[in-house]
Design a protein around this motif. Structure first.
Motif, short mmCIF file in Angstrom:
data_model
loop_
_atom_site.label_atom_id
_atom_site.label_comp_id
_atom_site.label_asym_id
_atom_site.label_seq_id
_atom_site.Cartn_x
_atom_site.Cartn_y
_atom_site.Cartn_z
N ASN A 141 0.82 -1.20 0.00
CA ASN A 141 0.00 0.00 0.00
C ASN A 141 0.86 1.27 0.00
N ILE A 142 1.96 1.24 0.75
CA ILE A 142 2.86 2.40 0.79
C ILE A 142 3.52 2.63 -0.57
N VAL A 143 3.96 1.54 -1.20
CA VAL A 143 4.62 1.65 -2.51
C VAL A 143 3.65 2.20 -3.55
N VAL A 144 2.42 1.70 -3.56
CA VAL A 144 1.43 2.16 -4.55
C VAL A 144 1.05 3.61 -4.27
N ARG A 145 0.89 3.96 -3.00
CA ARG A 145 0.51 5.34 -2.67
C ARG A 145 1.60 6.34 -3.09
N GLU A 146 2.86 5.99 -2.84
CA GLU A 146 3.95 6.88 -3.23
C GLU A 146 4.13 6.92 -4.75
N PHE A 147 3.77 5.83 -5.41
CA PHE A 147 3.90 5.79 -6.87
C PHE A 147 2.97 6.81 -7.53
N TYR A 148 1.76 6.93 -7.00
CA TYR A 148 0.78 7.86 -7.57
C TYR A 148 0.81 9.24 -6.90
N ASP A 149 1.71 9.46 -5.98
CA ASP A 149 1.82 10.75 -5.31
C ASP A 149 2.59 11.72 -6.21
N PRO A 150 1.97 12.80 -6.66
CA PRO A 150 2.67 13.72 -7.58
C PRO A 150 3.81 14.48 -6.91
N THR A 151 3.82 14.54 -5.60
CA THR A 151 4.89 15.26 -4.91
C THR A 151 6.18 14.46 -4.82
N VAL A 152 6.13 13.14 -5.07
CA VAL A 152 7.33 12.30 -5.03
C VAL A 152 8.03 12.40 -6.38
N PRO A 153 9.32 12.71 -6.41
CA PRO A 153 10.05 12.80 -7.68
C PRO A 153 10.04 11.47 -8.43
N MET A 154 10.11 11.58 -9.77
CA MET A 154 10.08 10.39 -10.61
C MET A 154 11.22 9.43 -10.29
N SER A 155 12.37 9.99 -9.94
CA SER A 155 13.54 9.15 -9.65
C SER A 155 13.42 8.38 -8.35
N GLN A 156 12.44 8.74 -7.51
CA GLN A 156 12.28 8.08 -6.22
C GLN A 156 11.02 7.21 -6.16
N LYS A 157 10.42 6.98 -7.28
CA LYS A 157 9.22 6.13 -7.32
C LYS A 157 9.64 4.67 -7.48
N TYR A 158 8.91 3.79 -6.79
CA TYR A 158 9.22 2.37 -6.83
C TYR A 158 7.97 1.58 -7.20
N GLU A 159 8.20 0.34 -7.64
CA GLU A 159 7.13 -0.59 -7.95
C GLU A 159 7.21 -1.79 -7.01
N LEU A 160 6.15 -2.59 -7.04
CA LEU A 160 6.11 -3.79 -6.20
C LEU A 160 7.16 -4.79 -6.68
N GLY A 161 7.95 -5.30 -5.73
CA GLY A 161 9.00 -6.25 -6.07
C GLY A 161 8.53 -7.69 -6.05
N ALA A 162 9.39 -8.56 -6.54
CA ALA A 162 9.04 -9.98 -6.62
C ALA A 162 8.85 -10.61 -5.25
N ALA A 163 9.54 -10.10 -4.23
CA ALA A 163 9.42 -10.68 -2.89
C ALA A 163 8.00 -10.55 -2.35
N LEU A 164 7.30 -9.46 -2.71
CA LEU A 164 5.92 -9.31 -2.25
C LEU A 164 5.01 -10.37 -2.84
N TYR A 165 5.20 -10.67 -4.13
CA TYR A 165 4.38 -11.70 -4.77
C TYR A 165 4.67 -13.09 -4.21
N ILE A 166 5.95 -13.35 -3.94
CA ILE A 166 6.31 -14.62 -3.30
C ILE A 166 5.68 -14.71 -1.92
N GLY A 167 5.70 -13.61 -1.18
CA GLY A 167 5.09 -13.61 0.15
C GLY A 167 3.59 -13.83 0.10
N TRP A 168 2.91 -13.20 -0.88
CA TRP A 168 1.47 -13.42 -1.00
C TRP A 168 1.14 -14.87 -1.34
#
Length: 218
Positions: A141-168
């Motif tokens: 939720n934090i990663v997705v929220r920061e991804f769509y936050d316009p105040t976060v610079p493009m260079s500091q945006k992240y996506e969901l990693g493979a470890a999250l999918y393995i954990g799910w």
């Protein structure tokens, strides 16, 4: 016999889920650099996990660095560490409890009490799956929220990693496996005659003529 097969199948799923949860906890790919706009062509990719961060160069060279201070970490990383490690350790306890109450073992005398032990182990496994979901979903939720936050610079945006999918996937296996163990044990709670069928044959005794007695003893 069907209930014993359910317990064994559930235990196998739980073990696979437990291994997957350990992998998800140790892998550094909880969040990965997002390639947006001018970052489509980049010389390096950043991975961040619970224990370390890694930088992967376009040449394939990877350099990882373990976090220096625990107190300097963000709240979500500290909480994710505690909950994930707690789920892994609780799954280890659930393994011993389930093995003690399983119909294919002789750790506990067969009967309703043995079935209740197995039922407790299955419930612990299901709880482990739910416990592991908390940090995974919170982090996502934090990663997705920061991804769509316009105040976060493009260079500091992240996506969901493979470890999250393995954990799910591991959490789903733990909950499904725990449910199967509970189903197999629930059948035997009120049926003391339900137990894993084990038959013993008496040794054949030699007769006076030197041959073995051909009677079957069960």
């Amino acid at each position: 016999m069907g209930s014993a097969a359910l317990e064994i199948l559930g235990l196998v799923l739980c073990l696979v889920g437990w291994v997957g949860l350990i992998l998800a906890c140790g892998l550094p790919m909880w969040q990965v650099t997002a390639f947006l706009d001018h970052n489509i062509v980049t010389a390096q990719t950043t991975w961040k996990g619970l224990w370390m961060s890694c930088v992967v160069q376009s040449t394939g060279h990877m350099q990882c660095k373990v976090y220096d201070s625990v107190l300097a970490l963000s709240t979500e990383v500290q909480a994710a560490r505690a909950l994930t490690v707690g789920a892994v350790l609780l799954a280890l306890v659930a393994l011993f409890v389930t093995l003690a109450g399983a119909q294919c073992t002789t750790c506990v005398t067969p009967g309703p009490a043995k079935a209740r032990v197995a039922l407790t182990g299955g419930a612990l496994y299901a709880f482990c799956g739910l416990l592991a979901l908390v940090p995974l979903c919170w982090f996502a939720n934090i990663v997705v929220r920061e991804f769509y936050d316009p105040t976060v610079p493009m260079s500091q945006k992240y996506e969901l990693g493979a470890a999250l999918y393995i954990g799910w996937a591991a959490s789903a296996l733990l909950m499904c496996g725990g449910g199967l163990v509970c189903c197999g044990a629930w059948v035997c709670v009120g049926r003391p005659d339900f137990s894993f069928p084990v038959k013993y044959s008496a040794s054949r005794r030699p007769t006076t003529s030197g041959d073995y007695d051909k009677k079957n003893y069960v």
